[in-house]
Design an enzyme around this catalytic site. Structure first.
Site, PDB file in Angstrom:
ATOM      1  N   GLU A  92       0.852  -1.185   0.000  1.00 50.26           N
ATOM      2  CA  GLU A  92       0.000   0.000   0.000  1.00 50.26           C
ATOM      3  C   GLU A  92       0.890   1.239   0.000  1.00 50.26           C
ATOM      4  O   GLU A  92       1.689   1.438   0.906  1.00 50.26           O
ATOM      5  CB  GLU A  92      -0.902  -0.002   1.228  1.00 50.26           C
ATOM      6  N   PHE A 122      -0.522  -2.478  16.682  1.00 52.67           N
ATOM      7  CA  PHE A 122      -0.772  -1.327  17.538  1.00 52.67           C
ATOM      8  C   PHE A 122      -1.966  -1.607  18.441  1.00 52.67           C
ATOM      9  O   PHE A 122      -2.876  -2.345  18.076  1.00 52.67           O
ATOM     10  CB  PHE A 122      -1.022  -0.072  16.675  1.00 52.67           C
TER      11      PHE A 122
END
Length: 159
Positions: A92, A122
């Site tokens: 990406e 995360f």
């Protein structure tokens, strides 16, 4: 090409620089909508064609759309995006330029010249967004260096 030394004191990687080219395809739609950081996604066959030595992580380099003269700074995530529990590897690209329209179906060429960090998970969406914004800052600073300008010229000259 320029020195492939990575950012943040990470040692150079033998496979840098490398190039990717392919049609921009729709991804999960999270870049613009959920993160506020639009990405251009390569199709699975381009991602599957990456050399096996390319590690998952965050990279930076130069991007060109179609055969245009303009080159843009970019930061790219290669991997499974563990925060979203993706099972397929993706590539990406966030092009560091404000575009006024999508460019799905157009050709994207990138030359990847540096590595910022490994792919991480995360605890929160805010932590992910903070990390991505830091990656963009690091990429922007690194790409100002003279050592990466040869790669920029190369992608500008390629068709």
């Amino acid at each position: 090409m320029g020195d492939a030394t990575a950012a943040n004191g990470v040692p150079p990687m033998e496979y840098l620089p490398f190039e990717l080219q392919g049609e921009v395809v729709k991804g999960f739609g999270r870049g613009s909508k959920e993160l506020g950081i639009p990405t251009a996604n390569f199709p699975e066959d381009v991602v599957d064609g990456l050399p096996s030595s390319v590690e998952n992580g965050i990279y930076f380099g130069w991007a060109r759309i179609d055969s245009g003269d303009a080159t843009y700074k970019m930061v790219m995530s290669i991997g499974q995006n563990p925060y979203y529990n993706n099972t397929r590897k993706s590539a990406e690209t966030h092009i560091m330029h404000k575009f006024h329209e999508d460019f799905y179906g157009r050709q994207l060429a990138v030359v990847v010249v540096g590595y910022i960090r490994p792919e991480l998970n995360f605890d929160s969406l805010d932590a992910l967004i903070t990390a991505i914004n830091n990656d963009i800052k690091v990429a922007g600073e690194e790409l100002e260096s003279d050592r990466f300008q040869d790669a920029r010229k190369k992608i500008s000259a390629s068709s």
